[in-house]
Design a protein around this motif. Sequence first.
Motif, PDB file in Angstrom:
ATOM      1  N   SER A 297       0.834  -1.204   0.000  1.00  0.00           N
ATOM      2  CA  SER A 297       0.000   0.000   0.000  1.00  0.00           C
ATOM      3  C   SER A 297       0.870   1.257   0.000  1.00  0.00           C
ATOM      4  CB  SER A 297      -0.880  -0.054   1.243  1.00  0.00           C
ATOM      5  OG  SER A 297      -0.997   1.197   1.813  1.00  0.00           O
ATOM      6  N   ARG A 298       0.379   2.308  -0.639  1.00  0.00           N
ATOM      7  CA  ARG A 298       1.110   3.586  -0.694  1.00  0.00           C
ATOM      8  C   ARG A 298       0.809   4.463   0.519  1.00  0.00           C
ATOM      9  NH1 ARG A 298       5.048   2.900  -4.202  1.00  0.00           N
ATOM     10  NH2 ARG A 298       4.335   1.827  -6.022  1.00  0.00           N
ATOM     11  N   SER A 299      -0.242   4.110   1.293  1.00  0.00           N
ATOM     12  CA  SER A 299      -0.668   5.025   2.365  1.00  0.00           C
ATOM     13  C   SER A 299       0.330   5.081   3.518  1.00  0.00           C
ATOM     14  CB  SER A 299      -2.050   4.652   2.885  1.00  0.00           C
ATOM     15  OG  SER A 299      -2.262   3.284   2.804  1.00  0.00           O
TER      16      SER A 299
ATOM     17  N   SER B 137       3.817  12.492   7.300  1.00  0.00           N
ATOM     18  CA  SER B 137       3.046  13.465   8.100  1.00  0.00           C
ATOM     19  C   SER B 137       3.611  13.609   9.518  1.00  0.00           C
ATOM     20  CB  SER B 137       1.582  13.008   8.183  1.00  0.00           C
ATOM     21  OG  SER B 137       1.438  12.021   9.191  1.00  0.00           O
ATOM     22  N   LEU B 138       4.534  12.715   9.914  1.00  0.00           N
ATOM     23  CA  LEU B 138       5.045  12.766  11.290  1.00  0.00           C
ATOM     24  C   LEU B 138       6.055  13.901  11.447  1.00  0.00           C
ATOM     25  CD1 LEU B 138       5.582   8.937  11.955  1.00  0.00           C
ATOM     26  CD2 LEU B 138       3.692  10.371  12.751  1.00  0.00           C
ATOM     27  N   ASN B 139       6.056  14.492  12.647  1.00  0.00           N
ATOM     28  CA  ASN B 139       7.028  15.542  12.965  1.00  0.00           C
ATOM     29  C   ASN B 139       8.429  14.991  12.776  1.00  0.00           C
ATOM     30  OD1 ASN B 139       5.860  17.855  13.639  1.00  0.00           O
ATOM     31  ND2 ASN B 139       5.850  17.502  15.862  1.00  0.00           N
ATOM     32  N   ASN B 140       9.305  15.780  12.195  1.00  0.00           N
ATOM     33  CA  ASN B 140      10.711  15.386  12.043  1.00  0.00           C
ATOM     34  C   ASN B 140      10.928  14.230  11.078  1.00  0.00           C
ATOM     35  OD1 ASN B 140      11.307  17.313  13.869  1.00  0.00           O
ATOM     36  ND2 ASN B 140      11.362  15.904  15.610  1.00  0.00           N
ATOM     37  N   TYR B 141       9.911  13.913  10.265  1.00  0.00           N
ATOM     38  CA  TYR B 141      10.168  12.874   9.256  1.00  0.00           C
ATOM     39  C   TYR B 141      11.139  13.422   8.215  1.00  0.00           C
ATOM     40  CZ  TYR B 141      10.066  10.096   5.106  1.00  0.00           C
ATOM     41  OH  TYR B 141      10.488   9.355   4.026  1.00  0.00           O
ATOM     42  N   ALA B 142      12.134  12.631   7.873  1.00  0.00           N
ATOM     43  CA  ALA B 142      12.994  12.910   6.714  1.00  0.00           C
ATOM     44  C   ALA B 142      13.556  11.566   6.293  1.00  0.00           C
ATOM     45  CB  ALA B 142      14.131  13.855   7.089  1.00  0.00           C
TER      46      ALA B 142
ATOM     47  N   THR C  33      -7.040   3.438   7.742  1.00  0.00           N
ATOM     48  CA  THR C  33      -5.748   3.906   7.235  1.00  0.00           C
ATOM     49  C   THR C  33      -5.592   5.389   7.544  1.00  0.00           C
ATOM     50  OG1 THR C  33      -6.788   4.119   5.095  1.00  0.00           O
ATOM     51  CG2 THR C  33      -5.370   2.228   5.395  1.00  0.00           C
ATOM     52  N   PRO C  34      -5.088   5.729   8.738  1.00  0.00           N
ATOM     53  CA  PRO C  34      -4.976   7.133   9.152  1.00  0.00           C
ATOM     54  C   PRO C  34      -3.950   7.886   8.313  1.00  0.00           C
ATOM     55  CG  PRO C  34      -3.880   5.698  10.712  1.00  0.00           C
ATOM     56  CD  PRO C  34      -4.549   4.805   9.736  1.00  0.00           C
TER      57      PRO C  34
ATOM     58  N   ILE D 140       3.005  -3.741  11.184  1.00  0.00           N
ATOM     59  CA  ILE D 140       4.414  -3.408  11.447  1.00  0.00           C
ATOM     60  C   ILE D 140       5.245  -3.665  10.178  1.00  0.00           C
ATOM     61  CG2 ILE D 140       6.462  -4.189  12.735  1.00  0.00           C
ATOM     62  CD1 ILE D 140       4.593  -4.427  15.218  1.00  0.00           C
ATOM     63  N   ILE D 141       5.022  -4.803   9.564  1.00  0.00           N
ATOM     64  CA  ILE D 141       5.735  -5.152   8.317  1.00  0.00           C
ATOM     65  C   ILE D 141       5.439  -4.098   7.246  1.00  0.00           C
ATOM     66  CG2 ILE D 141       5.674  -6.838   6.405  1.00  0.00           C
ATOM     67  CD1 ILE D 141       5.158  -8.952   8.767  1.00  0.00           C
ATOM     68  N   ASP D 142       4.171  -3.711   7.132  1.00  0.00           N
ATOM     69  CA  ASP D 142       3.798  -2.687   6.136  1.00  0.00           C
ATOM     70  C   ASP D 142       4.548  -1.385   6.433  1.00  0.00           C
ATOM     71  OD1 ASP D 142       1.999  -4.533   5.106  1.00  0.00           O
ATOM     72  OD2 ASP D 142       0.246  -3.631   6.086  1.00  0.00           O
ATOM     73  N   GLY D 143       4.673  -1.055   7.719  1.00  0.00           N
ATOM     74  CA  GLY D 143       5.334   0.200   8.101  1.00  0.00           C
ATOM     75  C   GLY D 143       6.800   0.224   7.697  1.00  0.00           C
ATOM     76  N   TYR D 144       7.471  -0.902   7.817  1.00  0.00           N
ATOM     77  CA  TYR D 144       8.901  -0.951   7.464  1.00  0.00           C
ATOM     78  C   TYR D 144       9.132  -0.613   5.984  1.00  0.00           C
ATOM     79  CZ  TYR D 144       9.666  -3.737  11.806  1.00  0.00           C
ATOM     80  OH  TYR D 144       9.740  -4.194  13.096  1.00  0.00           O
ATOM     81  N   ALA D 145       8.100  -0.785   5.150  1.00  0.00           N
ATOM     82  CA  ALA D 145       8.284  -0.627   3.696  1.00  0.00           C
ATOM     83  C   ALA D 145       8.777   0.762   3.311  1.00  0.00           C
ATOM     84  CB  ALA D 145       6.980  -0.931   2.971  1.00  0.00           C
ATOM     85  N   THR D 146       8.509   1.739   4.161  1.00  0.00           N
ATOM     86  CA  THR D 146       8.957   3.107   3.849  1.00  0.00           C
ATOM     87  C   THR D 146      10.468   3.140   3.592  1.00  0.00           C
ATOM     88  OG1 THR D 146       7.136   4.158   5.014  1.00  0.00           O
ATOM     89  CG2 THR D 146       9.163   5.447   4.849  1.00  0.00           C
TER      90      THR D 146
END
Length: 370
Positions: free
Chosen positions: A24-26, A33-38, A89-90, A196-202
């Motif tokens: 997913s792209r979301s 959108s998170l503070n300090n994301y880079a 999907t927030p 969690i696995i989906d999150g790591y994809a970034t």
Amino acid sequence: MSPTLNDVWYSNPRAREWTAAPSSRSVAAFHQSLNNYAPTPLIEVPSIASELSVGRVFVKDESSRLDLSAFKILGASWAVARALTDGDTPTSLAQVASGINREAPPTLIAATDGNHGRAVAHMAKLLDLECFIVIPRGVSDQAIDNVCGEGAGVEVIDGTYDDAVLRARDITHSITTSIHVQDMSWPGYEDIPQWIIDGYATMCVEVDQQLLDMGSAPVDLVAVPVGVGSFLHSVVSHYRGNALSRPVVLSIEPTAAACVLASLQHEELTSVDTGVTIMSGMNCGTPSSDSWPVHRAGVDAAIAISDDDTRAALATLHDLDIDAGPCGAATLAGVRSALQVPGSRFDMGLTQNSVVVLLSTEGRAANPFS
Ligand SMILES: Cc1ncc(COP(=O)(O)O)c(C=O)c1O
């Protein structure tokens, strides 16, 4: 008798033909959108490329990910966000926070070798929630302090990582409004580990874009540090899904806890007794149950390495001013060791032009081994 190189090596020539469901792209949008994301740095290391006789080598340096010193927050943030919005999907943390029932706020619970627990505790702090983390023996004082520093309650048990997961499960059952945010699955506990696995994809999405921006060809070999194999699952899904390239995925574990290697060699999910290792984030004895079928189908090669291999890799990376902790440096150690195995260069399809990415998943502050 110490193991031979062939005992600690596995390769599967059919793995690159396997296709995973597109991701997913979301997730990336939520992280942005998170503070300090880079995006974390992708550092080119020509001296390591010459040593390995490949075209280009890059280190993905996760030592400064979202204010923490390891990549784990990518998974914990997305899983906590989805769990608190009932699987929705927030698109931002504010949206997640506004949906929390403050009359009966949930407590977040997890077991950890260090980094995952710190990430869950950090999310609890950002969302003003209680958090309780269970830690097995063998985790450094610094890693424990890192978790406490996020404001979580902590219990250190005289048991293994698997024991700590069971203890976290029991605690979750004893608190009505609690949510167990664990980075491994077992039958009946699958949604949160998958988020969690989906999150790591970034991380892989960033790597692909950074390679393009740096004028590089797509990655040919990606080296992954492995504990229960959720992160490996994410990398395999990405590069067997809708990514631009289909690189070889190399799984790397400590010899003290090579449960994914044992499972691949035995062709069935296998638990191993764990020992002591400086790669404490990878000191896990049982692969995540939902990830195992993905490992079996999509992992091209796997190797187990010693602490001495990792110490040598740490020295190389630190000389190059790259902030790697033991799990981070394990990937360089793993590629070096893999290349010692007769025929492995061919198995991994490596040439003088290949592009290699070493996923360095933690910095020294996450785990000051000594
Ligand atoms: C820094 C680091 N790298 C790699 C891993 C391995 O991830 P997984 O347990 O999903 O295989 C961990 C796990 O905690 C970790 O902390």
